[in-house]
Scaffold this motif. Sequence first.
Motif, PDB file in Angstrom:
ATOM      1  N   VAL A  76      26.144  19.372  32.681  1.00 23.73           N
ATOM      2  CA  VAL A  76      24.693  19.448  32.496  1.00 23.73           C
ATOM      3  C   VAL A  76      24.080  20.141  33.714  1.00 23.73           C
ATOM      4  O   VAL A  76      24.310  19.720  34.850  1.00 23.73           O
ATOM      5  N   HIS A  77      23.318  21.199  33.468  1.00 22.42           N
ATOM      6  CA  HIS A  77      22.593  21.897  34.535  1.00 22.42           C
ATOM      7  C   HIS A  77      21.187  21.297  34.597  1.00 22.42           C
ATOM      8  O   HIS A  77      20.431  21.400  33.618  1.00 22.42           O
ATOM      9  N   VAL A  78      20.825  20.704  35.733  1.00 25.98           N
ATOM     10  CA  VAL A  78      19.508  20.083  35.862  1.00 25.98           C
ATOM     11  C   VAL A  78      18.569  21.083  36.536  1.00 25.98           C
ATOM     12  O   VAL A  78      18.692  21.365  37.731  1.00 25.98           O
ATOM     13  N   HIS A  85      15.203  15.095  39.440  1.00 23.20           N
ATOM     14  CA  HIS A  85      16.618  15.468  39.588  1.00 23.20           C
ATOM     15  C   HIS A  85      17.548  14.256  39.547  1.00 23.20           C
ATOM     16  O   HIS A  85      18.520  14.232  38.778  1.00 23.20           O
ATOM     17  N   ALA A  89      20.181  13.248  36.718  1.00 22.90           N
ATOM     18  CA  ALA A  89      21.594  13.376  37.105  1.00 22.90           C
ATOM     19  C   ALA A  89      22.320  12.059  36.848  1.00 22.90           C
ATOM     20  O   ALA A  89      23.443  12.050  36.315  1.00 22.90           O
ATOM     21  N   SER A  92      23.130  11.519  33.257  1.00 24.62           N
ATOM     22  CA  SER A  92      24.274  12.326  32.838  1.00 24.62           C
ATOM     23  C   SER A  92      25.593  11.720  33.347  1.00 24.62           C
ATOM     24  O   SER A  92      26.573  11.605  32.598  1.00 24.62           O
ATOM     25  N   VAL A  99      27.273  16.916  36.608  1.00 25.50           N
ATOM     26  CA  VAL A  99      25.978  17.600  36.671  1.00 25.50           C
ATOM     27  C   VAL A  99      25.977  18.644  37.774  1.00 25.50           C
ATOM     28  O   VAL A  99      26.595  18.452  38.824  1.00 25.50           O
ATOM     29  N   VAL A 101      22.979  20.173  39.838  1.00 21.96           N
ATOM     30  CA  VAL A 101      21.556  19.898  40.045  1.00 21.96           C
ATOM     31  C   VAL A 101      20.950  20.985  40.914  1.00 21.96           C
ATOM     32  O   VAL A 101      21.512  21.346  41.949  1.00 21.96           O
ATOM     33  N   ALA A 126      28.731  15.099  41.013  1.00 16.86           N
ATOM     34  CA  ALA A 126      27.332  15.559  41.031  1.00 16.86           C
ATOM     35  C   ALA A 126      27.271  16.702  42.035  1.00 16.86           C
ATOM     36  O   ALA A 126      27.503  16.498  43.226  1.00 16.86           O
TER      37      ALA A 126
END
Length: 371
Positions: A76-78, A85, A89, A92, A99, A101, A126
């Motif tokens: 997942v691109h935050v 954020h 994150a 996810s 992620v 972020v 992360a």
Amino acid sequence: MTDAAPPPIRAAIVGTGAIAHAHAQAIADLAPRIALVAVADVDPARAREFADRFATSAAVHPSLGALLAAESVDLVHVCTPPQTHVPLAIESLRAGVPVLVEKPTALSLAEMDELVAVSRETGVPALTVFQHRFGAAAQRLIRLRNGGTLGRPLVATCETLWYRPAEYFDVPWRGRWEVEGGGPTMGHGIHQFDLLLAVLGPWRRLSAFAARQALPTDTEDVSMAVVEFDNGALATVVNSLVSPHETSRLRFDFEHATVEVVHLYGYSDADWTFTPAPGHEHLAAAWDADDSDEISSHRLQIAAIIDAFAAGAEPAVGVDDARRTLEFAAATYASAFRGITVGAGDIVDPDPFLFRMDGGAVPWPPLKEAS
Ligand SMILES: NC(=O)c1ccc[n+]([C@@H]2O[C@H](COP(=O)([O-])OP(=O)(O)OC[C@H]3O[C@@H](n4cnc5c(N)ncnc54)[C@H](O)[C@@H]3O)[C@@H](O)[C@H]2O)c1
């Protein structure tokens, strides 16, 4: 017989505003190793338009929660504003999905520590976007410096001298401590000093000033720090949004060479100069060995993440490095607003600078919060 190519990494983007375009373009450029399969935004029309532009088959959702419930994704691109954020994150990570972020990773060191704890507990990475670590020249510099080729680092200067007009702060989340976390220290110069720290390693202590010189913000629009590293190197770090002639500049003076880059929002090898010290002229060949004209960009960092996933290696930039960079920002504010030198590791519970970058100690009155 050749091995079949691995299936694409199934990527999702949450927040489909300005910087999400750089992520989606990078994903498109890196096909078929990665594919955009879903997007989410609280503004459904924006999300739809974004999907239509970059990946017509991508599913569109009104929230990350809905996306994670409906889709099977690998990354997942935050790409949302900073105050969202860490909550996104963590959502996810708890769903078992790594992620990536956007910077700044978190609004405060305490929030960063929450993210670190959940990443450790779940075992899910992360990562933070610091794309300028991934340009060919930065990678080469880190390699040469770690290999001892350049000798001891002695002096460095790190400047992010940018210009933003007052209207830039019309966007409600900009220029406010509780939403953006800070001014150019947190939002703009953070890329340059992250690279400074990636090259020079752990910092020991710093002394800083910060001011609101001209812009209609609650946060600073200029900060300056003098920093000493564990290895003894000394550096200055300047972050500004009031500089009409814009440059991003990093200069490292090692025992055996000066290495310098001058660019704005991304560099290629052409933006770097390498000046050997007398008697070390042979080092120029090591610097010129693998020239690249690719601009430091999201594409290079995402490619490095895909490589790490494929190799079962740790992708970058992980939480420990991202925390060190965020701690540098927190220490800059703590030093500036208290008028003291701050050491790495000094900001601990119950220090207010652990919980907010302004530490409740900003010497000028708010403008945006009051409006
Ligand atoms: N790496 C870089 O070079 C770089 C450059 C610019 C911005 N950024 C960072 O990227 C982030 C986003 O900046 P931007 O300029 O793209 O912002 P933006 O305001 O253009 O876009 C943010 C988007 O997120 C959506 N959003 C907000 N909250 C959400 C939520 N809870 N769930 C889903 N969607 C939500 C908004 O509707 C909007 O579409 C910031 O942290 C910024 O600092 C990084």
